[in-house]
Scaffold this motif. Structure first.
Motif, short mmCIF file in Angstrom:
data_model
loop_
_atom_site.label_atom_id
_atom_site.label_comp_id
_atom_site.label_asym_id
_atom_site.label_seq_id
_atom_site.Cartn_x
_atom_site.Cartn_y
_atom_site.Cartn_z
N ASP B 184 11.70 20.17 18.38
CA ASP B 184 11.98 19.03 19.25
C ASP B 184 12.89 19.27 20.45
N GLY B 185 14.16 19.51 20.18
CA GLY B 185 15.12 19.52 21.29
C GLY B 185 15.37 20.88 21.88
N GLN B 188 16.14 21.21 25.70
CA GLN B 188 17.41 20.57 26.05
C GLN B 188 18.57 21.44 25.61
N HIS B 239 22.57 17.78 22.52
CA HIS B 239 21.56 18.14 23.52
C HIS B 239 20.77 16.96 24.08
N PRO B 240 20.61 15.82 23.32
CA PRO B 240 19.80 14.75 23.90
C PRO B 240 20.34 14.21 25.22
N GLY B 243 18.24 14.61 28.30
CA GLY B 243 16.92 14.01 28.38
C GLY B 243 16.57 13.55 29.79
N GLY B 347 13.12 10.48 23.68
CA GLY B 347 13.67 10.33 22.35
C GLY B 347 13.69 11.60 21.55
N ARG B 348 13.84 12.73 22.22
CA ARG B 348 13.96 14.00 21.47
C ARG B 348 15.39 14.10 20.97
N THR B 349 15.55 13.98 19.67
CA THR B 349 16.91 14.06 19.12
C THR B 349 16.98 15.04 17.97
#
Ligand SMILES: Nc1ncnc2c1ncn2[C@@H]1O[C@H](COP(=O)(O)OP(=O)(O)OP(=O)(O)O)[C@@H](O)[C@H]1O
Ligand SMILES: [Mg+2]
Lengths: 257, 511, 632
Positions: B184-185, B188, B239-240, B243, B347-349
């Motif tokens: 996902d993240g 980021q 890291h979010p 975004g 919404g990449r968390t």
């Protein structure tokens, strides 16, 4: 540029011109190593070239048998002009012998083969005749007994004498020597110089770059002094060593004598 | 072409030499004749091949790149490619994957064995030398066959226990290890890391200054690592916040995509011509001397002519010869920025990096690996093991040679100035050993890359294997062979460039 | 002129090291520190288990059946070569071995092994055999067909340890014999074991003699297929006469040739002759002995001979004239014309303007080459005659071999190509090396030349070839070559593989030679120029002899690589040595069934490759240390 005229010793007065250089120029990249060198060398004359390191002595005599190509002016050796002409290059290479500071013998060939190489492959002599010639020459330079050894097995002085024999085997009309004794131990210098004196007495035309002042005094008909690519002064040994005209010559002499 | 004899200061013109005796003319005429003979031979061969191919009605075009190849590939990023080009691309990726893992592991193993070879422990030394003498004297292909047979006969799972159950499995279906993958993240988090690196470097610089000023040992590298680690850990959770880059990248992509095609062409062509002109100017400047430019050698002329031709050629290709290139650059640039944009925000968390253990599906003899872990197919595994073992034996010899090449006096000198053994190794021995070993090491990396082509012998889907299938189905031998060769030439070139770069660097480090 | 390579003949023995007692040896080499002790234990245990796994994988394993190798040795050696004509294979091998013996005799190697080393090696190998025999599991039970018997969990049934030990008396005897020989040597020589050395050549010869001689005494068993294809499998008899007799002859032949070589080495020309023989031998072995051409003598009288005479006499005459030192520019002009003619013969051939025998084209090319070289060989009458004579000899040999190549073979073949197996691999490697060497030297010369176009062409070629994998080059020739051969002519696999190998290894060779060329100092070039040698003379008399001497070790290394590279032929479907093991035998179902038995063959193949390449690499290490290249 000062006087470059031939020293008028009686011995040479009637002889023809052997090497004629007219305004010879040579550049290495943007560095000018020879700046309009002009000189004439008579047949049977012995000329010693002196000068500080980097003054272009080697470059000049290397131009004379075209190991380097000059880029301006004319060089005429024995009536043949050095130019892009292949035939002339071939001719001059076999008329002009050269002896190097580092001997440059061929390490993979015996002494005999080193000497016979040129007669066989350049002069197209039969092998037997070439070997006879080689033995004669080795006799002349005083090392006939070393004929079957390899260069690596000889002393420096012996190697240099083989190198002289190798050049003589072409039966050249001119011999060039580029510091032939500089890589030798003092006790070996004499044996090489003796051979060169012999040669000079035998009437060979010679151009010698050397730092051996004794040799220059004794053998030279004329001494040419070069600095930064120019001939500064030229004259008989007495003139040169006793009352040089140029400041630069005096400076040089004061440093080495 | 005469560059000599001109501009004589003494004002005398050299006599004209007959052409056939002029050294420069003869030199160039000989070369041109040789060139013509070679080109002629090539031309006739191509002509003849073309005629024969036509006679046998074998087509010789690249159409297959665009149409459905009609076969599946056993492994890779796309097992069911819809065009021939895509199929070859899958093969190339497989090749690169194999080559890179081979390079990494062969280097590590080779390093270990090379050092073992220098050990004063008799058994260690002997084992290393037996390894080297055995492995490097057997053809790599034979070794790959043997490994493939051995893997194939490992019918049941072996080694599925260990520190962590399932960390390593061997069977006739290949090898399986846990898979670590960006999730996902990830992107980021990469941004956080990039910032962290900048920060850490700044800190290191300060520490170094501090050390220089006060003479107190202040561990700059330790600080660097600590700061980076701290940032990485913090970034794992925060890291979010990056975004927002989503929008930025998408904007850039849109802007890039709106560049007009003719403009792109013009820029590219002008760039090529300017580059060649700039090169010539620099070249001439380096040759400039008080006496003008008369002393350029034939060689220099030749280089300049080639620079001009090269520049014009590139300009021609980008503007007229290959119009697709500029639109490709525009489109792919746009795609690239949009691709980046997609990786941010939305919404990449989750965790930036994740890992999964391999699983087993099926039962009895039908047993197979699930899609969870990092599974190396039997072909990949055999190639990988074979290449690694084989190349490691050469790397070991290079490492040994490199260390032995450092004269003994160096370590003695290091001891004399009071360095301890580790410091001597780090500051004196290794830098010199690396310098000696790098070029042959680069050669070995090249060899690994080229040896991946043996995959065709055991059915690993590398570029040669996939190309071979295409070749068999379409009969287009020459295009396929050309693609193979071009691909490997590119790889070789890349590796040489990288190795050269390191080479230059180590040389500077040494000074 | 001595154009051979002279290498210092002093034996290079390491300086005497002080001998340690067993106890202090162990302490110094195994337990010098705590770290070292730990390593010793770990790796000692590791080697024990590794060795155990190794022997158990290879022997007494239900999956292994070494009959697959024993029965098919002929396939491995020569694949489908007709069994009735097999004597030709032996003659060809004999030719090569005789040359090998001669060369070993002429260039006697100074390398020697200390008696102490021989003794300890014998003891060590005896102990290894003993350990292996003890570590192998109990014998696998097999039914009458030779298949292993399994229980219900698919575990193979095995006999008792005792029965295994009883069956392995032969191995125990071997181990005992080796140890006994080693111990006898050790104590028999007393303190002389440290000083006495034996030439390596002799050691190898005696060892192979013991192995070959034992076939007359020990019942190794007789396996194979008889001429009707019926399998023979007799474990209790001597090795077949058709195997042990030729090997014995070969072994003696090497010895005789070696002595002969020692004898003729006093003549200077023997080195030149043997080198020439090495270049001719593969051709003779291949086209005359193995292929047995059916020469059409009518054609020979009507076409071949007149053509040879024409080229030989007229060409010789022309060259005699061209080698006149006085000919000057005219010679260059004629040579230039000949180059044009040679080029035209090919051009016209491609366009079909007029058909000309390939032979004539090749002859014109050679003539042009000789004409270009003529001024370097100019001289007196005798020199010129020798030059012309060399031309006649060369063109004669060339025409002879071209005639042979154009004649069909008399062999009745069962496969497409008459060579296969190890013979194919060996010949491909030999031809590949032979042709790639001159090409590599030329490329290296071109790449270091001062002429930019030559340099550029050579650099591009070399870098291109070095940048692509060998297999792609092989595929290229495999596909392209049939397109160029005239219709109807069989496309021998040999041509494609050899051509690929030549191009490939010449590029690598060129880089090795270039290294050598760069090591020749500038002064050598200048001295050669200063005494008036031409460029070609300078290169061939001064530069190359020195450069090649320096590049011998890397060149041997490249030869090893080429030899290993031949294994890739298996991929393009040639029935070479590896393909027999990897494909032919594992698919054999009748008259013997070895389906799936790959590993045995692969191990055998690795062993043969390993033996060849380790021999060469030891030889090159020996050379290197003798020349002091590898020393610091
Ligand atoms: N191949 C070359 N490339 C560039 N510069 C060169 C080259 N050969 C010589 N030079 C330069 O030309 C100048 C003259 O060199 P040369 O060797 O002729 O001097 P020299 O008088 O023989 O000196 P020495 O007494 O030290 O031998 C020197 O400054 C040298 O650096
Ligand atoms: Mg000098």
């Amino acid at each position: 540029m000062t006087d470059t005229s031939v020293a008028d010793t009686d011995r040479l007065s009637g002889n023809k011109d052997m090497i004629v250089c007219e305004g010879v120029n040579k550049w290495f990249g943007d560095f000018q190593a020879l700046k309009g060198v002009t000189a004439t060398i008579k047949e049977q004359e012995v000329v010693v070239v002196l000068g500080p390191s980097g003054s272009g002595k080697s470059t000049w005599i290397r131009c004379i048998n075209r190991l380097e190509a000059h880029q301006g002016g004319t060089i005429i050796v024995d009536g043949v002009e050095l130019s892009n002409d292949l035939r002339n290059i071939e001719k001059i290479r076999s008329e002009v012998g050269m002896v190097f500071q580092q001997f440059n013998l061929f390490p993979h060939l015996t002494v005999r083969d080193n000497v016979t190489l040129a007669p066989i492959w350049v002069r197209k002599r039969p092998r037997a005749e070439a070997e006879q010639l080689a033995m004669d020459l080795l006799e002349r330079v005083g090392i006939p007994e070393q004929a079957d050894k390899y260069p690596g097995q000889l002393s420096g002085g012996q190697q240099q004498r083989v190198a002289i024999a190798r050049s003589l085997a072409m039966e050249p009309r001119v011999m060039l020597f580029d510091e032939p004794t500089s890589a030798l131990d003092p006790e070996m210098i004499k044996e090489v110089l003796d051979v060169m004196k012999d040669l000079a007495r035998g009437g060979m035309t010679m151009m010698v770059v050397t730092h051996e002042m004794g040799f220059a005094r004794e053998v030279a008909d004329r001494i040419i002094f070069m600095e930064s690519g120019e001939i500064v002064e030229s004259g008989t040994p007495e003139h040169f060593f006793t009352n040089p005209t140029e400041e630069r010559t005096k400076l040089f002499l004061s440093q080495i004598l | 072409m005469t560059t000599e004899g001109e501009g004589t200061l003494a004002g005398m013109q050299p006599k004209r030499v007959p052409l056939y005796r002029d050294a420069t003319v003869v030199k160039w005429v000989t070369q041109v004749i040789a060139l013509l003979l070679v080109l002629g031979a090539l031309f006739f061969l191509v002509e003849e091949a073309g005629a024969n191919l036509k006679a046998k009605s074998i087509p010789n075009d690249f159409d297959f790149l665009g149409i459905n190849p009609g076969f599946n590939i056993s492994e890779g990023i796309d097992k069911d490619p819809n065009t021939g080009g895509r199929a070859l691309w899958v093969g190339m990726v497989n090749t690169l994957r194999l080559a890179m893992s081979g390079i990494v592991f062969a280097t590590l193993l080779g390093l270990a064995i090379g050092i073992a070879r220098l050990s004063d422990n008799w058994i260690v030394n002997r084992l290393a030398s037996i390894y080297i003498e055995t492995i490097r004297n057997i053809p790599i292909l034979v070794q790959i066959f043997i490994i493939a047979v051995l893997l194939g006969s490992a019918g049941r799972l072996v080694g599925d226990t260990g520190p962590i159950n399932g960390w390593f499995m061997v069977s006739s279906k290949g090898l399986a290890v846990p898979r670590i993958f960006p999730s996902d993240g990830f992107y980021q988090w990469l941004v956080v890391l990039a910032i962290g690196t900048l920060l850490a470097r700044a800190v290191r610089k300060r520490r170094v200054t501090h050390q220089d000023l006060t003479g107190a040992i202040s561990y700059p590298n330790l600080w660097f690592g600590a700061v980076l680690l701290l940032v990485a850990v913090v970034g794992w959770f925060v890291h979010p916040v990056f975004g927002f880059l989503n929008n930025l990248f998408n904007e850039i992509g849109d802007a890039w995509g709106s560049i007009p095609q003719s403009g792109a062409k013009l820029v590219l062509a002008a760039g090529a011509v300017t580059a060649s002109l700039l090169w010539i100017r620099r070249f001439l400047n380096s040759k400039r001397s008080p006496a003008g430019l008369a002393k350029l050698t034939d060689d220099d002329m030749f280089r300049m002519i080639f620079a001009v031709i090269g520049g014009l050629l590139v300009a021609f290709v980008v503007t007229i010869g290959w119009p697709g290139l500029s639109s490709w650059i525009i489109n792919s640039g746009q795609d690239f920025w949009h691709f980046l944009g997609d990786k941010f925000g939305d919404g990449r968390t989750g965790n930036p990096v994740d890992a999964m253990r391999p699983t087993i599906v099926g039962e009895g003899t039908l047993l197979n690996y699930g899609s969870q872990g990092l599974v190396m197919s039997p072909g990949f595994a055999a190639m990988f093991i074979g290449l690694t073992l084989y190349t490691a034996s050469f790397v070991a010899e290079i490492v040994r040679g490199g260390i032995l090449a450092v004269p003994k006096g160096q370590s003695e000198a290091a001891a004399a100035i009071g360095l301890n053994r580790a410091q001597a190794l780090r500051h004196v021995i290794l830098p010199q050993a690396v310098r000696v070993s790098l070029p042959p090491l680069g050669n070995q990396y090249l060899n690994i890359t080229k040896n991946t082509s043996l995959g065709i012998a055991i059915g690993f889907a590398d570029v040669v294997n996939v190309g071979g299938t295409v070749l068999n189905q379409s009969g287009k031998a020459l295009p396929v062979i050309a693609i193979w060769m071009l691909f490997f030439l590119c790889c070789s070139l890349t590796i040489s460039v990288v190795v050269n770069w390191f080479n230059v660097r180590t040389r500077i480090v040494e000074r | 002129m001595t154009d051979h390579i002279t290498i210092d003949q002093t034996p290079a023995l390491p300086p005497e090291k002080p001998r340690l007692t067993a106890g202090s040896w162990v302490r110094q080499n195994l337990f010098s520190s705590v770290r070292s002790g730990i390593l010793t234990v770990i790796f000692g245990v590791f080697s024990f288990f590794a060795f155990k796994v190794l022997v158990n994988t290879m022997f007494e394993n239900p999956d292994r059946d070494w009959l697959a190798v024993k029965t098919n040795l002929r396939l491995y050696a020569a694949f489908a070569y007709p069994i009735t004509q097999f004597v030709r294979v032996w003659v060809a091998l004999g030719l090569v071995l005789a040359l090998l013996g001669l060369s070993l005799g002429i260039w006697r190697s100074a390398s020697a092994v200390a008696a102490r080393t021989i003794a300890s090696r014998l003891i060590a190998s005896g102990l290894t055999v003993l350990a292996g025999t003890l570590l192998v599991g109990p014998p696998v039970l097999r039914d009458e067909a030779g298949e292993p018997v399994y229980d219900e969990t698919f575990e193979a049934l095995r006999g008792t340890w005792r029965s295994g030990l009883e069956q392995r008396t032969g191995w125990f005897l071997l181990a005992f014999a080796l140890v006994a020989a080693g111990v006898a040597l050790w104590f028999g020589l007393g303190s002389r074991r440290n000083t006495l050395t034996v030439p390596t050549t002799l050691v190898v010869w005696i060892a192979s003699g013991v192995v070959i001689g034992s076939t007359w005494v020990v019942r190794y068993g007789h396996y194979g297929l008889d001429p009707e294809g019926v399998p023979v499998g007799d474990p209790d008899s001597l090795v077949a006469m058709s195997t042990r007799m030729p090997w014995t002859v070969m072994w003696l032949l090497v010895a005789v040739a070696y002595q002969l070589g020692r004898f003729v080495s006093r003549w200077n020309s023997s080195r030149l002759l043997i080198t020439a023989a090495w270049f001719l031998a593969p051709f003779i072995a291949f086209w005359v002995i193995l292929r047995d051409p059916a020469i059409d003598y009518g054609h020979v009288w009507s076409t071949d001979l007149p053509m040879f005479l024409g080229f030989g006499v007229l060409g010789g005459l022309l060259l005699f004239l061209l080698a006149d030192p006085k000919i000057g520019e005219l010679g260059r002009f004629i040579a230039f014309l000949l180059v044009v003619v040679a080029a035209l013969t090919f051009v016209s051939g491609f366009y079909g303007w007029f058909s000309m025998l390939q032979k004539a084209r090749i002859s014109f090319c050679l003539l042009a080459l000789f004409a270009l070289m003529a001024n370097n060989f100019a001289g007196d009458r005798q020199t010129r005659l020798r030059f012309a004579g060399a031309w006649v000899l060369l063109i004669g040999i060339a025409h002879y071999f071209i005639t042979l190549m154009n004649s069909p073979s008399t062999l009745e073949l069962r496969a497409d190509s008459f060579l296969g197996g190890f013979l194919f691999t060996m010949f491909a490697a030999l031809f590949g090396l032979m042709f790639s060497f001159p090409l590599g030297v030329l490329l290296a010369l071109a790449r270091t030349s001062t002429l930019p176009i030559f340099r550029l062409l050579a650099t591009w070629f070399i870098e291109f070839v070095r940048g692509v994998p060998f297999i792609t080059v092989l595929f290229f020739f495999d596909i392209m070559l049939p397109l160029f051969l005239p219709a109807g002519m069989e496309a021998p696999d040999m041509a494609a593989t050899v051509l690929g190998l030549v191009l490939f290894s010449s590029a690598y060779l060129a880089e090795n030679v270039r290294g050598g060329l760069q090591s020749v100092r500038r002064g050598q070039y200048e001295a050669a120029d200063a005494i008036g040698l031409t460029g070609a003379q300078r290169t061939s008399l001064i530069v190359l002899p020195q450069a090649l001497r320096v590049s011998i070790p890397p060149l041997v290394g490249q030869a090893i690589t080429t030899y290993k590279e031949t294994s890739l032929f298996a991929i393009i479907g040639v029935f070479d040595f590896l393909r027999v093991a990897n494909y032919v035998v594992p698919n054999q179902s009748t008259p013997v069934n070895f389906i799936g038995h790959k590993l045995e063959g692969l191990i055998f193949v690795s062993f043969v490759y390993w033996l060849g390449s380790i021999t060469m690499s030891k030889y090159s290490q020996n050379l290197e240390s003798k020349m002091g290249v590898g020393e610091r």
